[in-house]
Design an enzyme around this catalytic site. Structure first.
Site, PDB file in Angstrom:
ATOM      1  N   ASP A 125       5.688   4.385  -8.024  1.00 39.84           N
ATOM      2  CA  ASP A 125       4.617   3.710  -7.294  1.00 39.84           C
ATOM      3  C   ASP A 125       3.578   3.129  -8.238  1.00 39.84           C
ATOM      4  OD1 ASP A 125       3.138   2.916  -4.984  1.00 39.84           O
ATOM      5  OD2 ASP A 125       1.798   4.616  -5.318  1.00 39.84           O
ATOM      6  N   LYS A 136       4.512  11.327   0.235  1.00 36.97           N
ATOM      7  CA  LYS A 136       3.578  10.478  -0.484  1.00 36.97           C
ATOM      8  C   LYS A 136       2.425  11.324  -1.021  1.00 36.97           C
ATOM      9  CE  LYS A 136       2.929   6.446   1.583  1.00 36.97           C
ATOM     10  NZ  LYS A 136       3.713   5.471   0.780  1.00 36.97           N
ATOM     11  N   LYS A 158       5.472  -1.658   6.729  1.00 33.91           N
ATOM     12  CA  LYS A 158       4.291  -2.495   6.928  1.00 33.91           C
ATOM     13  C   LYS A 158       4.660  -3.663   7.833  1.00 33.91           C
ATOM     14  CE  LYS A 158       2.360  -1.168   2.469  1.00 33.91           C
ATOM     15  NZ  LYS A 158       1.964  -1.613   1.107  1.00 33.91           N
ATOM     16  N   GLU A 203       7.291   9.959  -3.675  1.00 29.97           N
ATOM     17  CA  GLU A 203       6.508   8.929  -4.353  1.00 29.97           C
ATOM     18  C   GLU A 203       5.912   9.518  -5.626  1.00 29.97           C
ATOM     19  OE1 GLU A 203       3.595   6.161  -2.152  1.00 29.97           O
ATOM     20  OE2 GLU A 203       2.313   7.674  -3.085  1.00 29.97           O
ATOM     21  N   ARG A 221       5.938 -21.975  23.757  1.00 31.35           N
ATOM     22  CA  ARG A 221       5.106 -21.369  22.720  1.00 31.35           C
ATOM     23  C   ARG A 221       5.631 -20.006  22.300  1.00 31.35           C
ATOM     24  NH1 ARG A 221       3.850 -22.141  18.464  1.00 31.35           N
ATOM     25  NH2 ARG A 221       3.268 -24.201  19.247  1.00 31.35           N
TER      26      ARG A 221
END
Length: 292
Positions: free
Chosen positions: A215, A164, A132, A194, A97
């Protein structure tokens, strides 16, 4: 070739998570039972994670022999034989598995990456991943992106600067934020900003950044930004990137398209393992029983 030692701990944790204090289901299988197992693909895609699969089997039992029938990056389809595994039946079943989980997930990443790359292959734009990723799986997931033909964005907060909206809001001024960070990092460190508006794009160019991320901009604003930047810095597009939008985004002239869905919501490629009926050591047990 990459250093495989960095994955030892990940494999150990994955096996411990599954086996815990011991596999109860293989208690009925004598320790000397040997067998051959085969793993087949059940869907179309790009195979990835073979070295992790072999490391996982070997972690359970170093005497298990794994014979690969394909290589990472190969195209596969339903019925494709991926590998043959010979050795302890109990060990093979205990690793099954975890092995399948690894190659299903990583092959899913390489497969979707391949699709994105092929959609823009004639436009000279790079498809890249993001941060991410699943905790603990980043290096493997980014490896799978490369297997699919994509490229890697920064690996963490430590290898490049990305300012950002929250960073810029904390300082209050894009140009000031860029100048401040330049005093904090070495000259070899890339700085990306960004930008959500064309005004921010102009400010970022004048501030001397290395990369500008557009963005969630409209296609028209992206085209305008690319024309204004005019190759002075690298241009990255991000946000709303799907298979049905990536080509339009690429056609705006950006250099890089970052796609979060390559890793954060990928669909696994299905595989299954089949164990042969022929088990040489079982015959020994049967003969012994007959004599009794």
């Amino acid at each position: 070739m990459f250093a495989t030692f960095q994955y030892e701990e990940l494999i150990e944790r994955a096996l411990k998570e599954d086996i815990g204090t011991g596999d109860l289901s293989t208690l009925i299988i004598p320790k000397d039972y040997q067998s051959e197992a085969r793993i087949y693909a059940k869907a179309h895609g790009i195979i990835c994670g073979l070295f992790i699969a072999e490391m996982t089997f070997k972690k359970i039992d170093p005497y298990i022999d794994v014979q690969m029938q394909v290589e990472d990056g190969d195209s596969i389809g339903p019925g494709t034989l991926i590998m043959k595994i010979n050795g302890s039946l109990a060990g093979i079943l205990q690793a099954e598995r975890t092995v399948l989980n690894f190659i299903q997930h990583l092959s899913g990443i390489s497969s979707i990456t391949k699709r994105f790359v092929e959609l823009v292959s004639d436009l000279g734009v790079k498809v890249t991943d993001t941060r991410k990723t699943m905790p603990g799986m980043r290096n493997l997931q980014k490896y799978a992106v490369r297997v699919g033909g994509g490229t890697n964005h920064r690996f963490g907060l430590y290898d490049a600067v990305m300012l950002k909206d929250n960073h810029l809001d904390a300082i209050g001024n894009l140009a000031e934020a860029v100048q401040k960070i330049k005093t904090k990092v070495g000259h070899m460190v890339k700085i990306e900003v960004e930008c959500e508006t064309l005004e921010q794009v102009r400010e970022a160019v004048l501030s001397g950044v290395d990369v500008i991320m557009l963005d969630n901009m409209s296609l028209q604003d992206m085209k305008t930004a690319v024309q204004y930047i005019n190759h002075r810095v690298v241009v990255e597009a991000s946000g709303g990137v799907r298979e049905d939008t990536v080509r339009q985004i690429a056609e705006t002239g950006v250099d890089i398209i970052s796609v979060g869905r390559l890793t954060h919501s990928v669909e696994a490629i299905d595989f299954s393992m089949v164990v042969d009926d022929f088990k040489p050591s079982i015959q020994k047990h049967l003969h012994s029983a007959e004599k009794i």
